[in-house]
Design an enzyme around this catalytic site. Structure first.
Site: not given
Lengths: 559, 559
Positions: B133, B182, B208, B229, B232
């Site tokens: 990522k 994000l 995300s 979090i 994601s």
């Protein structure tokens, strides 16, 4: 909260305390009036207690447990002896908020009955009396965190740590003093006044677990519970010549404690043991972690207590000790440096190559203080100020020093808090790197550091127990709170009137150093215990205890 | 930060990305124009790549490692195959921010040379390509966290997790897309546009870590790195039919990541693996933790990866699974409930009494969302707002939804933050108690819970991958972030046009439930993968992986 004046609250609190002592049977023997007491009161209890009471209270926790398991001493006799010595301790050093004789003796009887019925002890702490700092809640009893305005709050449950110890068979019998705000390295409150040092009543018992420290120092307890966010277990352990462990955060549960700033996790408080013996620390940690407290307290890391022996150095590989002589900010007084030198020398000469010593260079300990002092009171001390204001009680001198007079205290915005937390994490990573850099290499398979320092040996403070209201340098303990490193305090001697003369030629480096330097005079510090501190990396609590055990084995031979 | 317009920054970013793909040799084959693509593009790469490239890219990570170690495939061939398939993936689903062909091929050659010279692999990840990522920094490459205004920031070091994986012999070759802020469960930014789902281009890839999800779904990667979090890692894993693990916080290092709200520790982000196989998750975690990363990253808990096998159920004792069918707030769409029922039924009938199922009653998941949503943006979203404003880029719809339109977002005072953190801790303790209460008793010696639920099996979201800009319910994933429980996503099927008809008679419970209910139409969700989630208690990451392994062994037999 009460609407009474703080003076009447304090009077009520002291009356409640005195009544709890007056209920002891038979009544305590008379003692000299406070004004007539000698500076050193440590030998007074033994002069007035029965020989069996003296034998019980002067035994180490492991010895008491052995006698209880062997039915040589009954739990009722043991509890009674410690209750009585704690009652005397209150009159000598002012360290008690209340005794709980009815609860304690009923519990002790339960232990005795269990042993008779089942033919085995109730658990690993069978019948052992444990004293507890007041802020650690006990169901149905008062809980005030050192504020007059909070007096009258009643705990709805036992603190979660107490449940584990209870389950292991212990007896709670004494609750001990703490300072206003809990944020002193002394023990001075408007509720109970000042707790003094049993070795020298002109000196502080330390704090904030100073009631525990003084009670252990005078052997009114052999195992107690303190808390530590900047040195509050270690300062009183050191000042009173006993052992104290600040465990890594999130090893022992904090449920059921009373303190301001609940919910603040920037610097985590910890709860931990204080004891008259090193084995007491080990026994306590083992019992506290034996039954997976993390299943109830999800903040805890699921690490059982791994017996220290398994973490000691491997044969032929010395334990490498980094010696932090001085943090570079405030130079320790001469007796501390002498004790540190003598300890290292003894371990070197008598240690049979078990230990290797290198100097540990402090890494920006001034920055560490700046970060932690800013993070302690992120609301600018608003909660403490409100708690003090709620009863109209005056600010104690060290409360004033650490909050309104502290240049690092500021009401932070969330963005400022995050920035400081970032600084904290960066500093922690830098310190880890400093430690890693002591290695000569890395094992390619395991990632182990080869030849790295195992533990840091250092002072616990810039001097022995100072005179009252003078404990104004936290750096030697708060450093390890910022880093969340486990730190163990152990006694090594006392101030020596002959050898510890003041160095008149010393040029202080800064204002804090000057303040500390001017405090020292061997006469003032007469008879004060000297202790040292062993520090490990995060979660190496067992290693620290194991290294201390190895050191003590050598030091005892060398003495 | 750039002073250019956001449009020119985005054009520059995309030009940089396209150039990185154009450097692949031989050049990629032509593909249909975007407008002419079918909804399901998963089979297109295999139609245009060479048979060996297809064999490599469609192999699981454990198979690739085996072929590399056996020298049947060279690391250069493997890297080249994944680079090329990732290049095609970009054209099909828009999931790449850049490829790094020169670095990757040089590294792969280094692996090949090492194996030739030393006769053994470089490490447990020898030659394995890993996609990453974008927010996970790579030295010398751009790092923007999804904000146009942050484009042009260059990472000064590799993220610390990458160092561990590199040390184990892997090859980094692709960097993947993420959304603005994000903080979406989709992947939509002004830098790169929208990443779509390879199984149905009208649907979101999730987020995300949606670039990773889409790339793994189309087999342009077999092992990748995401962050989580609020879901994601798990949302994109679920949406694309691959595996994803949200580890317990503080098991894998966060050093070297780029994100807003650095220093916020109220809800800890985590980094973790996504893979086309369950073994990939296990291999990744093992390599990441093999060499004590906690010595460098002092926030980590020193727990090595304990092979899942050792944590599986003991013989004769079934694995007890609590099934959370519905969180009581938003009812999952029919295909999810059907897949959950079928999975449970298969495990019951073919499981040979290995598993025991009980219903798991959700405990105040609405309160959980209120707490976590308030703690996410404790500064009221000021940092995100500033980052967006810095380039003048517009707010993406889901950025607006989660920050300015979110009723729980507020600029908190320190006291409010502490109160919320307290509420978080109280909720965590209550949930632990709910879990403890599933036990029939406690082992008196070990403290183990007897007959308690081992894991929770539940949906990953209230539906399969939704249409773009519609992922507006986080509860099925954020619940476990609030509790910091490890959570593993695994694929179980696809939406079925015949069996998954809409329930027209359903009466939604609330506004969120209505929104979700109205989203569903089997035609809209055509071909969407369905996945489920296994959740363990804190630090039981290995157990969760072990239980999934045991389940898959049965499910494969049952299919």
């Amino acid at each position: 909260m009460s609407t009474d004046s703080w003076e009447s609250i304090a009077a009520e609190a002291q009356k409640h305390r005195d009544a709890s002592i007056d209920r002891l049977q038979p009544p305590l023997p008379g003692l000299p009036a406070t004004a007539d007491l000698p500076l050193d009161v440590t030998s007074i209890p033994a002069a007035v207690l029965t020989p069996q009471e003296v034998a019980i209270t002067e035994a180490s926790p492991e010895h008491v447990l052995q006698k209880l398991a062997g039915q040589e001493w009954s739990a009722v006799d043991v509890a009674s002896a410690f209750l009585r010595r704690a009652g005397l301790a209150q009159q000598l050093v002012n360290c008690i908020t209340e005794l709980t004789p009815e609860r304690a003796l009923a519990r002790a009887k339960e232990c005795d009955d269990y042993l008779k019925t089942h033919g085995k002890p109730m658990g690993p702490l069978h019948g052992l009396p444990i004293s507890v700092k007041e802020m650690v809640g006990m169901k149905g009893l008062d809980l005030n965190a050192g504020f007059c305005g909070w007096w009258g709050t009643v705990a709805e449950e036992d603190a979660w740590l107490l449940d584990s110890l209870w389950d292991a068979g212990c007896v709670f019998y004494a609750r001990t003093t703490q300072p206003q705000t809990l944020m002193h390295l002394e023990t001075s409150s408007n509720l109970y006044g000042v707790t003094v040092n049993p070795y020298n009543r002109n000196l502080t018992s330390g704090g904030s677990s100073g009631g525990e420290g003084a009670l252990l120092g005078i052997k009114g307890s052999c195992l107690g519970i303190g808390t530590d966010i900047g040195g509050s277990i270690r300062s009183p352990a050191a000042n009173n010549g006993v052992y104290g462990l600040r465990p890594t955060a999130n090893r022992l549960p904090l449920g059921g404690l009373s303190a301001s700033m609940e919910g603040a996790e920037h610097i985590m408080p910890v709860i931990g043991p204080m004891s008259t013996s090193l084995a007491g620390i080990d026994i306590f940690m083992h019992a506290a972690l034996a039954k997976k407290p993390w299943l109830r307290s999800p903040s805890l890391v699921p690490l059982p207590w791994t017996p220290p022996a398994t973490l000691a150095s491997t044969p032929g590989k010395p334990i490498k000790v980094g010696v932090l002589w001085d943090d570079g900010i405030v130079k320790p007084h001469l007796p501390i440096l002498r004790a540190l030198q003598e300890t290292v020398a003894k371990l070197q000469t008598a240690g049979n190559s078990q230990f290797e010593f290198v100097d540990w260079t402090p890494y920006k300990h001034d920055e560490a203080w700046e970060i932690i002092a800013s993070l302690y009171f992120a609301d600018g001390g608003a909660e403490e100020s409100a708690a003090i204001a709620s009863s109209g009680e005056p600010w104690r001198p060290l409360s004033r020093w650490i909050i309104p007079d502290n240049p690092h205290v500021k009401n932070l915005s969330i963005a400022e808090l995050w920035a400081l937390t970032n600084r904290r994490d960066a500093y922690r990573a830098q310190y880890a790197q400093v430690w890693n850099d002591t290695a000569s290499g890395v094992d390619a398979t395991t990632g182990d550091l080869l030849g790295a320092v195992d533990v840091i040996l250092c002072p616990v403070g810039p001097g022995a127990a100072p005179p009252l209201d003078c404990a104004r340098y936290w750096g030697y303990t708060s450093q390890w709170n910022l880093l969340d490193y486990p730190a163990l305090v152990f006694p090594v001697g006392k101030v020596d009137q002959q050898r510890d003369a003041k160095d008149g030629s010393y040029q202080p480096r800064n204002e804090q150093d000057l303040y500390n330097h001017e405090l020292y005079d061997p006469k003032v510090y007469e008879n004060a215990p000297i202790s040292l501190q062993l520090v490990g990396r995060r979660f190496e609590d067992e290693k620290v205890v194991g290294v201390c055990r190895a050191m003590e084995a050598v030091l005892k031979t060398a003495l």
